[in-house]
Every structure is written in structure tokens, then in C-alpha cells.
Design a protein around this motif. Structure first.
Motif, PDB file in Angstrom:
ATOM      1  N   ASN A   3       1.110   0.664  -3.118  1.00 60.92           N
ATOM      2  CA  ASN A   3       1.602  -0.303  -2.666  1.00 60.92           C
ATOM      3  C   ASN A   3       0.368  -1.584  -2.603  1.00 60.92           C
ATOM      4  O   ASN A   3      -0.744  -1.496  -2.199  1.00 60.92           O
ATOM      5  N   LEU A   4       1.055  -2.910  -3.925  1.00 65.10           N
ATOM      6  CA  LEU A   4       0.135  -4.000  -3.348  1.00 65.10           C
ATOM      7  C   LEU A   4       0.674  -4.726  -3.171  1.00 65.10           C
ATOM      8  O   LEU A   4       2.136  -5.186  -3.125  1.00 65.10           O
ATOM      9  N   THR A   5      -0.335  -5.898  -2.876  1.00 63.47           N
ATOM     10  CA  THR A   5       0.160  -6.963  -2.358  1.00 63.47           C
ATOM     11  C   THR A   5      -0.950  -8.424  -2.714  1.00 63.47           C
ATOM     12  O   THR A   5      -1.987  -6.952  -2.541  1.00 63.47           O
ATOM     13  N   LYS A   6      -0.859  -9.209  -3.463  1.00 66.35           N
ATOM     14  CA  LYS A   6      -1.511  -9.967  -3.475  1.00 66.35           C
ATOM     15  C   LYS A   6      -1.178 -11.509  -3.001  1.00 66.35           C
ATOM     16  O   LYS A   6      -0.602 -11.898  -3.704  1.00 66.35           O
ATOM     17  N   TRP A  19      -4.926   3.104 -14.348  1.00 69.15           N
ATOM     18  CA  TRP A  19      -3.630   1.812 -13.778  1.00 69.15           C
ATOM     19  C   TRP A  19      -3.157   1.742 -14.861  1.00 69.15           C
ATOM     20  O   TRP A  19      -1.959   0.379 -14.708  1.00 69.15           O
ATOM     21  N   ARG A  73       2.661   3.073 -10.655  1.00 67.00           N
ATOM     22  CA  ARG A  73       1.116   2.400  -9.432  1.00 67.00           C
ATOM     23  C   ARG A  73       1.446   3.902  -8.612  1.00 67.00           C
ATOM     24  O   ARG A  73       2.599   4.497  -8.884  1.00 67.00           O
TER      25      ARG A  73
END
Length: 67
Positions: free
Chosen positions: A30-33, A22, A27
Motif C-alpha cells: 500500500n502507498l500513501t504520499k 514496479w 503493486r
């Protein structure tokens, strides 16, 4: 400043914080947080396919901005 330089800064800052796959790399997912500081609202990060082009665009915009 270049996108490659930004990646080297990311690598330097986070080499002992995150796993090596990382750090200092773009990346590949995909990211969500959910963020506690935002009262649980969700942060949607940019699509991983667009990171490089968006970073280049933002760096170019910054270079052309007159303060």
C-alpha cells in the motif's frame, strides 16, 4: 480494453523511469504520499489487494457509459 492491456501501457510508459519490479505489474504494498501540488495533503492510493478488481470495474463502467 483490458486490465492486462493497461499493464502493458504502464510498462511501456514507465520502463525507463521506475525500477522493473514496479513497472507493468500490480503493486504488492500500500502507498500513501504527500503531494506538494496539493499543499502537502496526503494521497491515499487504493489498497493493493483491490487494484485488479477496481480496474476491471472501472473499465467495464467506461465501456457501458454513453457519451
Amino acid at each position: 480494453m483490458s486490465s492486462e492491456f493497461m499493464l502493458s501501457i504502464h510498462d511501456f510508459l514507465f520502463e525507463d523511469v521506475f525500477e522493473s519490479e514496479w513497472v507493468g505489474r500490480y503493486r504488492k504494498v500500500n502507498l500513501t504520499k504527500q503531494e506538494e501540488i496539493l499543499y502537502g495533503d496526503t494521497v491515499y492510493y487504493t489498497d493493493f489487494l483491490s487494484i485488479k478488481s477496481q480496474l476491471r470495474f472501472l473499465l467495464e463502467e467506461e465501456l457501458n457509459y454513453e457519451y
